[in-house]
Design a protein around this motif. Sequence first.
Motif, short mmCIF file in Angstrom:
data_model
loop_
_atom_site.label_atom_id
_atom_site.label_comp_id
_atom_site.label_asym_id
_atom_site.label_seq_id
_atom_site.Cartn_x
_atom_site.Cartn_y
_atom_site.Cartn_z
N ARG A 193 0.82 -1.21 0.00
CA ARG A 193 0.00 0.00 0.00
C ARG A 193 0.86 1.26 0.00
NH1 ARG A 193 -0.93 -2.23 5.25
NH2 ARG A 193 -2.83 -3.14 4.42
N GLU A 249 -14.46 -0.95 11.33
CA GLU A 249 -15.04 -0.29 10.15
C GLU A 249 -14.10 0.78 9.61
OE1 GLU A 249 -19.11 2.19 9.00
OE2 GLU A 249 -19.09 0.83 10.72
N ASN A 291 -11.05 -0.90 7.85
CA ASN A 291 -11.39 -1.41 6.52
C ASN A 291 -11.53 -0.27 5.52
OD1 ASN A 291 -11.41 -4.07 7.43
ND2 ASN A 291 -13.59 -4.02 7.91
N TYR A 292 -12.15 0.82 5.97
CA TYR A 292 -12.34 1.97 5.08
C TYR A 292 -11.01 2.61 4.71
CZ TYR A 292 -14.09 6.44 3.35
OH TYR A 292 -14.34 7.55 2.58
N ASN A 306 -8.07 1.15 4.65
CA ASN A 306 -7.38 0.23 3.74
C ASN A 306 -7.89 0.39 2.31
OD1 ASN A 306 -5.43 -1.08 5.26
ND2 ASN A 306 -6.85 -2.61 6.03
N GLN A 307 -9.19 0.56 2.19
CA GLN A 307 -9.79 0.75 0.86
C GLN A 307 -9.28 2.04 0.22
OE1 GLN A 307 -14.05 0.90 0.94
NE2 GLN A 307 -14.25 1.20 -1.25
N LEU A 308 -9.23 3.12 1.00
CA LEU A 308 -8.72 4.39 0.48
C LEU A 308 -7.27 4.29 0.06
CD1 LEU A 308 -10.24 6.92 3.07
CD2 LEU A 308 -11.02 6.51 0.74
N LYS A 356 -5.56 1.50 -0.82
CA LYS A 356 -5.42 0.65 -2.00
C LYS A 356 -5.85 1.36 -3.26
CE LYS A 356 -5.95 -3.74 0.47
NZ LYS A 356 -6.82 -4.92 0.71
N GLN A 357 -6.83 2.25 -3.14
CA GLN A 357 -7.29 3.03 -4.29
C GLN A 357 -6.37 4.20 -4.62
OE1 GLN A 357 -11.25 4.19 -3.16
NE2 GLN A 357 -12.15 2.19 -3.59
#
Length: 304
Positions: free
Chosen positions: A72, A154, A157-158, A160-162, A164-165
Amino acid sequence: MKISARKIKQRIKFLNNFQKITKSVSLISAIRFRKSFLTIKRIILNVFYLMDVFYQLANRYPQIINYLTLERIKIKTKEKNLLIIVVNSDRGLAGAFDQLIFKKTEELIQKLESQNILIGVLGRKGVNYFSKKFNLLFSYKNFENFLPENLARELFNYLNQLIKQGRINEIYFIRSNLTPVGFLVEELKIFPYDVETIKNLIDKIKPRMKEWESLVHQDILKISEDYIFEPNIKTVLLTILANVFYLILYTLILESQASLELTRTITMKKASNNAQEIKNKTILEYNKIRQQKITEELIDLLRT
């Protein structure tokens, strides 16, 4: 202007009800603080355990450390995006707690003025305050009523999503940390992280209280056998670091809640004491008016 005995009696009744409310809030906050405080200690001990496993595996497989750069972190974006996460209260009732957090956040924003800054807020007071000045990336208005573990998961996870994007490069956390006299508002950079920065974070997340000074990392695990790691040792080590990062987030949220509840306990206790002082003066004033009325009635009786 002369106040009637009836209105004074109503004021005394109001102060009695006010004291009942403040004492109830203070008691509930004290219980919540104690619960959060004990949970923080348990989590940090778990962090020590995971890092002990990590260090021992890293020592057994030193070649892995050279390649242990989180994927990441390698993600590049067209421009540098910084995320500031602000933790505050929903209901207030904690003195200057929220105002100090808002002030620290604005100081950090000014310091990072040339950067592309994103704001995420946990707490209704902060949402109401910052939404007037910034477009919030995310917000939680029921911070105090949300289970800290669920909220931490929560949020983890959020984030991590940001990451990875490729939407954020750095993450700062504005939080309150416990001290012997209350709390201290701090800014803490929590991402990007590696082995060394996580080690520093573990030291910084501990409450600044005397009883925590003796809580240090110790070698509590001895790995003496060979294991088969699935899918591979690098993935295992990265997973350990990811779990430690989650527990750090969890601890930061808990510390903010603990600081809030401790401050609210103290604030409500002071409010109750102030109400008692006002009530004592009001009762004295009521007794004077009552005695004066009795005296006037006696005088009128003697005149007749």
